[in-house]
Design a protein around this motif. Structure first.
Motif, PDB file in Angstrom:
ATOM      1  N   ASP A  79       0.834  -1.216   0.000  1.00  0.00           N
ATOM      2  CA  ASP A  79       0.000   0.000   0.000  1.00  0.00           C
ATOM      3  C   ASP A  79       0.862   1.257   0.000  1.00  0.00           C
ATOM      4  N   VAL A  80       1.925   1.231   0.787  1.00  0.00           N
ATOM      5  CA  VAL A  80       2.791   2.403   0.859  1.00  0.00           C
ATOM      6  C   VAL A  80       3.510   2.625  -0.466  1.00  0.00           C
ATOM      7  N   VAL A  81       4.024   1.545  -1.063  1.00  0.00           N
ATOM      8  CA  VAL A  81       4.695   1.668  -2.370  1.00  0.00           C
ATOM      9  C   VAL A  81       3.716   2.162  -3.420  1.00  0.00           C
ATOM     10  N   SER A  82       2.489   1.631  -3.372  1.00  0.00           N
ATOM     11  CA  SER A  82       1.474   2.048  -4.336  1.00  0.00           C
ATOM     12  C   SER A  82       1.096   3.506  -4.136  1.00  0.00           C
ATOM     13  N   ALA A  83       1.078   3.943  -2.864  1.00  0.00           N
ATOM     14  CA  ALA A  83       0.696   5.325  -2.568  1.00  0.00           C
ATOM     15  C   ALA A  83       1.674   6.321  -3.176  1.00  0.00           C
ATOM     16  N   ALA A  84       2.895   5.899  -3.394  1.00  0.00           N
ATOM     17  CA  ALA A  84       3.886   6.796  -4.008  1.00  0.00           C
ATOM     18  C   ALA A  84       3.580   7.056  -5.476  1.00  0.00           C
ATOM     19  N   ASN A  85       2.683   6.271  -6.038  1.00  0.00           N
ATOM     20  CA  ASN A  85       2.362   6.427  -7.458  1.00  0.00           C
ATOM     21  C   ASN A  85       1.769   7.798  -7.770  1.00  0.00           C
ATOM     22  N   LEU A  86       0.929   8.315  -6.824  1.00  0.00           N
ATOM     23  CA  LEU A  86       0.261   9.598  -7.071  1.00  0.00           C
ATOM     24  C   LEU A  86       1.252  10.747  -7.155  1.00  0.00           C
ATOM     25  N   PRO A  87       2.094  10.957  -6.166  1.00  0.00           N
ATOM     26  CA  PRO A  87       3.053  12.053  -6.317  1.00  0.00           C
ATOM     27  C   PRO A  87       4.023  11.833  -7.470  1.00  0.00           C
ATOM     28  N   ILE A  88       4.340  10.559  -7.744  1.00  0.00           N
ATOM     29  CA  ILE A  88       5.226  10.291  -8.871  1.00  0.00           C
ATOM     30  C   ILE A  88       4.533  10.658 -10.185  1.00  0.00           C
ATOM     31  N   SER A  89       3.222  10.375 -10.262  1.00  0.00           N
ATOM     32  CA  SER A  89       2.450  10.768 -11.450  1.00  0.00           C
ATOM     33  C   SER A  89       2.416  12.282 -11.575  1.00  0.00           C
ATOM     34  N   ASP A  90       2.236  12.962 -10.422  1.00  0.00           N
ATOM     35  CA  ASP A  90       2.249  14.437 -10.458  1.00  0.00           C
ATOM     36  C   ASP A  90       3.604  14.936 -10.908  1.00  0.00           C
ATOM     37  N   LEU A  91       4.648  14.307 -10.420  1.00  0.00           N
ATOM     38  CA  LEU A  91       6.001  14.698 -10.812  1.00  0.00           C
ATOM     39  C   LEU A  91       6.205  14.457 -12.297  1.00  0.00           C
ATOM     40  N   HIS A  92       5.697  13.338 -12.772  1.00  0.00           N
ATOM     41  CA  HIS A  92       5.800  13.028 -14.199  1.00  0.00           C
ATOM     42  C   HIS A  92       5.061  14.076 -15.023  1.00  0.00           C
ATOM     43  N   ARG A  93       3.876  14.458 -14.532  1.00  0.00           N
ATOM     44  CA  ARG A  93       3.067  15.448 -15.272  1.00  0.00           C
ATOM     45  C   ARG A  93       3.765  16.798 -15.308  1.00  0.00           C
ATOM     46  N   THR A  94       4.277  17.245 -14.158  1.00  0.00           N
ATOM     47  CA  THR A  94       4.898  18.565 -14.110  1.00  0.00           C
ATOM     48  C   THR A  94       6.147  18.629 -14.979  1.00  0.00           C
ATOM     49  N   ILE A  95       6.932  17.536 -14.952  1.00  0.00           N
ATOM     50  CA  ILE A  95       8.141  17.532 -15.779  1.00  0.00           C
ATOM     51  C   ILE A  95       7.771  17.495 -17.265  1.00  0.00           C
ATOM     52  N   LYS A  96       6.710  16.787 -17.575  1.00  0.00           N
ATOM     53  CA  LYS A  96       6.249  16.782 -18.973  1.00  0.00           C
ATOM     54  C   LYS A  96       5.814  18.181 -19.389  1.00  0.00           C
ATOM     55  N   MET A  97       5.108  18.870 -18.467  1.00  0.00           N
ATOM     56  CA  MET A  97       4.673  20.243 -18.773  1.00  0.00           C
ATOM     57  C   MET A  97       5.886  21.152 -18.917  1.00  0.00           C
ATOM     58  N   MET A  98       6.921  20.913 -18.115  1.00  0.00           N
ATOM     59  CA  MET A  98       8.146  21.704 -18.247  1.00  0.00           C
ATOM     60  C   MET A  98       8.759  21.517 -19.623  1.00  0.00           C
ATOM     61  N   GLY A  99       8.670  20.291 -20.143  1.00  0.00           N
ATOM     62  CA  GLY A  99       9.182  20.046 -21.481  1.00  0.00           C
ATOM     63  C   GLY A  99       8.404  20.844 -22.521  1.00  0.00           C
ATOM     64  N   ILE A 100       7.078  20.863 -22.354  1.00  0.00           N
ATOM     65  CA  ILE A 100       6.236  21.621 -23.293  1.00  0.00           C
ATOM     66  C   ILE A 100       6.550  23.116 -23.200  1.00  0.00           C
ATOM     67  N   VAL A 101       6.714  23.591 -21.932  1.00  0.00           N
ATOM     68  CA  VAL A 101       7.016  25.009 -21.732  1.00  0.00           C
ATOM     69  C   VAL A 101       8.362  25.361 -22.356  1.00  0.00           C
ATOM     70  N   SER A 102       9.338  24.435 -22.251  1.00  0.00           N
ATOM     71  CA  SER A 102      10.649  24.719 -22.833  1.00  0.00           C
ATOM     72  C   SER A 102      10.562  24.848 -24.347  1.00  0.00           C
ATOM     73  N   ILE A 103       9.704  24.016 -24.962  1.00  0.00           N
ATOM     74  CA  ILE A 103       9.516  24.111 -26.417  1.00  0.00           C
ATOM     75  C   ILE A 103       8.867  25.453 -26.773  1.00  0.00           C
ATOM     76  N   ASN A 104       7.835  25.854 -26.005  1.00  0.00           N
ATOM     77  CA  ASN A 104       7.178  27.145 -26.253  1.00  0.00           C
ATOM     78  C   ASN A 104       8.160  28.293 -26.084  1.00  0.00           C
ATOM     79  N   ALA A 105       9.041  28.123 -25.076  1.00  0.00           N
ATOM     80  CA  ALA A 105      10.022  29.189 -24.839  1.00  0.00           C
ATOM     81  C   ALA A 105      10.940  29.342 -26.035  1.00  0.00           C
ATOM     82  N   ARG A 106      11.391  28.237 -26.607  1.00  0.00           N
ATOM     83  CA  ARG A 106      12.282  28.318 -27.776  1.00  0.00           C
ATOM     84  C   ARG A 106      11.565  28.938 -28.977  1.00  0.00           C
TER      85      ARG A 106
END
Length: 571
Positions: free
Chosen positions: A91-118
């Motif tokens: 349960d504890v290992v599985s619970a880490a999935n949510l923040p990891i998903s959020d981290l994955h989402r934010t980093i993906k958005m950072m990638g999109i923002v970097s492309i827009n910036a260029r």
């Protein structure tokens, strides 16, 4: 007229009866001796059992077996808790999935923002403008974060798979072995108690068997003493035969005891000796019949007593001891327990392996999170530089200002997601570490199995000794009873010998129908005195004295004077 040949024939007939008596008593004595030897061997066998059954080695062996039962109980108690802890880990290992998903989402958005910036920077760029912060720095950090997150996600998925597989394996194992270990521990403990009770009973039974065996041996010894009648009868018959032989010699004119009877003394000698020997034979036959009857009844009773005592002795052990012993059941249960413990220990070893994997993987994941946190710090610095650059551009940098603002917001979200992931992963590492320290039983199974096997071998050896002793009790005890019965039966046929002796007595009486003279001649008195000196038993002397009176004055007639002894010594 009585002839020497007729007298000697009577002596021969009497000798034949004597040999039958001697043979019968030798056979009976042999049976009793053999029975006593068997009982002595049984006594020695059972004397040695109590020490063997209750010694220090047995206590140590029982302790090893109790350790197996105790270990089974302990494993049964902790196994359910371990399953709950393993599920908690999942349960504890599985619970880490949510923040990891959020981290994955934010980093993906950072990638999109970097492309827009260029793209935006390229559209407003002039020769004099420096947009490296938008075209290079942001893109580099975004790519590094994406790459790090990819490695992080792969390791995390492996961790989830490992923990999930461990939970599934434990659930399947418990479904297949529900209550098996606790039930087995209970049965093993009960069998050990039964074995201890059985050993205690065997110790008591061995002592009782030894006592009863000695009791029978003592009774056999008494019976052997009673059989002295056989030897006494043999000697009395030999003396009667000797008297008849001397009578035949007198009738043949031969000297007897250095005394040569005259022709006139032959008839009086015949009357006296015939009367004497028939009385001796009558008394012998009467005593023989009485004592043989008593001995026969004693032996028959002893055989019955021995049978009762042997049955009682066998009953001391119970019907299961030495035949369907608890050792057999214990051996089967112990094999099952050792096998089951090995399976459970293997499961706990798997748990340790999972714990080690979790700790290693979490360490890797935390390393990746640290890398993401470093990237976040650098991204925060880059976003600050981007904000400064946008302020320098004025209205022309308005679009880049929006991008820099988004970047700062994503950076903040990355911090929150990373901290949450670190928290859950740290809990996972703590749980895994607890597994590693609590699974202290893994590896003990082999030691328990070795000790239990040695203990079982020792107890099995004792059980075989007890089985051998009980088998000897059955076989040798039965032989003793048969020997005692054979001895009793051997005396049963001796009644006819009393009748045969009586027949010879009547024939002796027919040799001289006249009563002996009250005053025998000197020669006859010497001969009678010589016959009396042959006697070895008081009964013989009593019969003789009843017929001819006290022999005191005559007894010294054949004794040499002191001078004669001196002459003899000189010679």
């Amino acid at each position: 007229m009585t002839t020497p040949t007729a007298v000697r024939q009577l002596a021969a007939d009497l000798s034949a009866q004597r040999e039958k008596i001697e043979s019968a008593f030798v056979s009976v004595g042999g049976c009793l001796t053999q029975g006593a030897a068997l009982l002595n061997a049984l006594t020695n066998l059972f004397d040695a059992l109590p020490d063997a059954l209750s010694g220090a080695e047995v206590q140590q062996a029982t302790g090893h077996l109790e350790a197996v039962a105790s270990r089974a109980t302990a494993l049964s108690d902790v196994f359910g808790q371990e399953r709950a802890d393993l599920e908690r880990l999942f349960d504890v290992v599985s619970a880490a999935n949510l923040p990891i998903s959020d981290l994955h989402r934010t980093i993906k958005m950072m990638g999109i923002v970097s492309i827009n910036a260029r793209v935006t920077a390229a559209s407003i760029a002039q020769d004099s403008d420096d947009f490296d912060v938008f075209t290079t720095d942001i893109a580099t950090l975004s790519e590094s974060a994406t790459r790090t997150l990819k490695e992080f996600s792969h390791a995390y998925r492996q961790l989830v798979i490992e923990v999930d597989a461990a939970v599934g394996q434990r659930n399947r194992f418990e479904a297949a072995h529900a209550h098996t270990l606790s039930d087995l521990a209970g049965r093993l403990t009960a069998t050990l108690r039964a074995l201890e009770n059985q050993r205690a009973s065997a110790v008591d039974g061995s002592a009782e068997t030894s006592r009863l065996s000695r009791q029978i041996v003592g009774q056999i010894g008494s019976a052997v003493m009673a059989l002295q009648v056989g030897d006494a009868t043999r000697q009395r018959l030999e003396h009667i035969e000797t008297g008849l032989e001397h009578l035949a010699a007198i009738l043949s004119g031969e000297p007897v005891f250095d005394t040569e009877a005259s022709f006139e003394d032959r008839e009086p000698a015949l009357d006296a000796i015939a009367a004497l020997e028939q009385e001796q034979l009558a008394d012998t036959a009467r005593d023989f019949a009485l004592e043989v009857g008593d001995a026969e009844r004693s032996l028959a009773a002893l055989a019955a007593d021995a049978e009762t005592i042997m049955a009682r002795s066998r009953g001391q052990y119970g019907s299961d001891v030495g035949k369907t012993s608890s050792i057999a059941s214990l051996s089967e249960q112990l094999r099952a327990a050792v096998s089951m413990l090995a399976d459970f220990e293997a499961e706990r070893a798997k748990l340790e392996a999972v714990a080690a994997t979790v700790q290693q993987t979490v360490a890797v994941l935390l390393g990746h999170v640290e890398a993401v946190q470093d990237i976040e710090a650098n991204m925060r610095l880059v976003s600050l530089n981007a904000a400064v650059r946008c302020a320098q551009l004025g209205p022309r940098g308005a679009s880049l200002t929006v991008i820099a603002t988004q970047l700062r917001e994503l950076t903040s979200e990355t911090v929150i997601a990373a901290e949450s992931a670190v928290d859950w992963l740290s809990q996972s590492a703590a749980l895994a570490n607890a597994f590693g320290t609590s699974a202290d039983g893994a590896g003990k199974g082999k030691g328990l199995e070795k000790d239990a096997t040695l203990a079982l071998e020792l107890l099995s050896g004792l059980d075989r000794k007890l089985a051998v002793a009980l088998e000897s009790l059955d076989t040798d005890g039965t032989r003793v009873i048969a020997l005692l019965q054979t001895a009793a039966n051997g005396l049963d046929g001796l009644g006819t010998l009393s009748e045969a002796m009586d027949d010879v007595r009547m024939q002796i009486a027919g040799l001289a129908p006249d009563a002996p003279s009250a005053e025998p001649t000197e020669n006859i008195a010497l001969i009678l005195a010589g016959l009396r000196r042959l006697y070895t038993m008081e009964a013989e002397r009593s019969v003789h004295d009843a017929l001819f009176g006290s022999p005191a004055p005559i007894a010294a007639i054949d004794q040499p004077a002191e001078d004669d002894f001196g002459d003899f010594m000189v010679l």
